[in-house]
Scaffold this motif. Structure first.
Motif, PDB file in Angstrom:
ATOM      1  N   HIS A 210      34.042  37.794 -11.842  1.00 53.83           N
ATOM      2  CA  HIS A 210      32.357  38.748 -11.923  1.00 53.83           C
ATOM      3  C   HIS A 210      32.396  39.289 -11.076  1.00 53.83           C
ATOM      4  O   HIS A 210      31.031  40.375 -11.703  1.00 53.83           O
ATOM      5  CB  HIS A 210      31.883  37.398 -12.323  1.00 53.83           C
TER       6      HIS A 210
ATOM      7  N   GLN B 151      39.240  40.175  -6.285  1.00 55.89           N
ATOM      8  CA  GLN B 151      39.535  38.841  -6.760  1.00 55.89           C
ATOM      9  C   GLN B 151      38.873  38.263  -7.181  1.00 55.89           C
ATOM     10  O   GLN B 151      39.379  37.825  -8.391  1.00 55.89           O
ATOM     11  CB  GLN B 151      39.645  38.109  -5.539  1.00 55.89           C
ATOM     12  N   SER B 152      37.836  38.316  -7.388  1.00 51.78           N
ATOM     13  CA  SER B 152      36.265  38.131  -8.817  1.00 51.78           C
ATOM     14  C   SER B 152      36.425  38.933  -9.460  1.00 51.78           C
ATOM     15  O   SER B 152      36.067  39.330  -9.613  1.00 51.78           O
ATOM     16  CB  SER B 152      35.357  37.210  -7.334  1.00 51.78           C
TER      17      SER B 152
ATOM     18  N   GLY C 276      36.282  33.314 -15.620  1.00 52.22           N
ATOM     19  CA  GLY C 276      36.950  34.217 -15.120  1.00 52.22           C
ATOM     20  C   GLY C 276      37.841  34.915 -15.584  1.00 52.22           C
ATOM     21  O   GLY C 276      38.415  35.967 -16.358  1.00 52.22           O
TER      22      GLY C 276
ATOM     23  N   LEU D  51      26.882  38.946  -7.188  1.00 52.33           N
ATOM     24  CA  LEU D  51      27.800  39.898  -7.965  1.00 52.33           C
ATOM     25  C   LEU D  51      28.819  41.409  -7.840  1.00 52.33           C
ATOM     26  O   LEU D  51      28.949  41.556  -8.872  1.00 52.33           O
ATOM     27  CB  LEU D  51      28.655  39.087  -9.196  1.00 52.33           C
TER      28      LEU D  51
END
Length: 257
Positions: free
Chosen positions: A45, A42-43, A100, A205
């Motif tokens: 980063h 989802q992210s 992002g 991350l």
């Protein structure tokens, strides 16, 4: 993690390892889109950090095969890598501060630019015997250092190993043949990937479960890529143009999605 996600992670790792073993780059530039759109990270980063860890490990696997075949210019790689690591450390810090969604758009545009660059015919005559020593340092160092620094900056900013930037960069700086640039680039890809991965890991991350899947799939892909590269050695131009078209197409999708 369900079976679909596990299969997607293994498949993405196989693609990354295959491309790294085959052409020395490209696995990293595809890793982030694969993680976001196929694996479902989802992210952006987190996808960048996870990709950086997996790509660096997979690049080391591919490097071992190319080193055994004598296709690595170690001194050129070391200078390029040191300059690139400095740029990657700075680029990673800048990249983490960028939104992002905007980073994905910029990443897509970079993919298009790199793909178009790959389609351009190289004009310099290859120099298979080129080496960095006292006699050639005055000519090679002023080329290797700035190109390595700029490549590292881009690699850290976008969280990529930078192989598709490193291969043409090495050829531009030294005129080494493509097969040597591919092997040599993997030293730099590993170094830049580890620099970027460390930065993102320290910031929390990195998805280590997905990283393990990418590495497992990548080990198989790297072996396949190196073996396939030997068979397709006489058709490198066709292979490179085909992959350039793929990079442009995926970059366009990422930029507009």
């Amino acid at each position: 993690m369900d079976m679909g996600a596990i299969a997607a992670g293994l498949a993405a790792g196989w693609v990354i390892g295959l491309i790294l073993g085959l052409v020395g780059g490209g696995g990293s530039i595809l890793a982030v889109p694969l993680l976001v759109y196929v694996v479902g990270v989802q992210s952006t980063h987190a996808a960048i950090g996870t990709a950086a860890v997996a790509v660096s490990i997979n690049a080391l696997t591919s490097l071992a095969g190319h080193a055994r075949a004598g296709r690595v210019k170690w001194r050129c790689a070391s200078v390029f890598a040191l300059a690139g690591m400095a740029g990657a450390a700075l680029g990673a810090e800048i990249g983490k501060a960028v939104d992002g969604d905007r980073l994905l758009v910029l990443f897509g545009l970079l993919m298009i630019g790199v793909g178009l660059t790959m389609l351009r015919r190289r004009r310099a005559a290859p120099m298979p015997d080129v080496r960095l020593d006292r006699a050639s340092a005055g000519t090679l160092l002023p080329r290797l250092v700035p190109i390595g620094l700029g490549t590292g900056l881009a690699a850290g900013f976008f969280g990529i190993g930078g192989g598709f930037l490193i291969v043409p960069g090495l050829i531009l700086a030294t005129a080494m043949p493509l097969e040597f640039a591919i092997g040599t680039s993997l030293v730099v890809v590993s170094a830049l990937g580890l620099t970027t991965a460390t930065s993102y890991a320290l910031s929390g991350l990195v998805d280590w479960g997905i990283t393990a899947l990418l590495v497992a799939g990548g080990l198989v892909g790297a072996v396949t890529g190196i073996a396939l590269g030997k068979k397709l050695g006489a058709r490198e131009g066709l292979l490179e143009r085909g992959f350039a078209a793929l990079v442009i197409a995926i970059g366009g999708y990422v930029a507009v999605s």
